[in-house]
Design a protein around this motif. Structure first.
Motif: not given
Length: 87
Positions: A51-63
């Motif tokens: 789930k965390l990986d999915a949110v990080v993917a939405k947030c982009g490279p600054a996350c």
């Protein structure tokens, strides 16, 4: 540092580095995405790696995300050091 008025009259804080706990779902995930959308660098902490990986993917490279349980003091200390180094 103050806050700047947004175009619609709301106050907007200056861009910052933020660490969001509970970021793998719900309000934490929505907050992480909203902060990254405005340009903040966001560290995400959650218990579920997928789930965390999915949110990080939405947030982009600054996350960056850390899958962990903050109930572990050793894990919390490790993430604090890694977040400090990253941001």
């Amino acid at each position: 540092m103050g806050v700047a008025p947004a175009a619609h009259g709301a106050l907007v804080a200056p861009l910052v580095n933020v660490l969001v706990t509970g970021a793998s779902s719900g309000i934490g995930a929505a907050l992480a995405v909203a902060l990254s959308d405005r340009g903040d660098q966001v560290g995400l902490i959650g218990r579920s790696q997928a789930k965390l990986d999915a949110v990080v993917a939405k947030c982009g490279p600054a996350c960056v995300g850390w899958a962990m349980d903050l109930g572990s003091l050793d894990d919390a200390a490790r993430v604090a050091v890694e977040a400090w180094d990253r941001f």
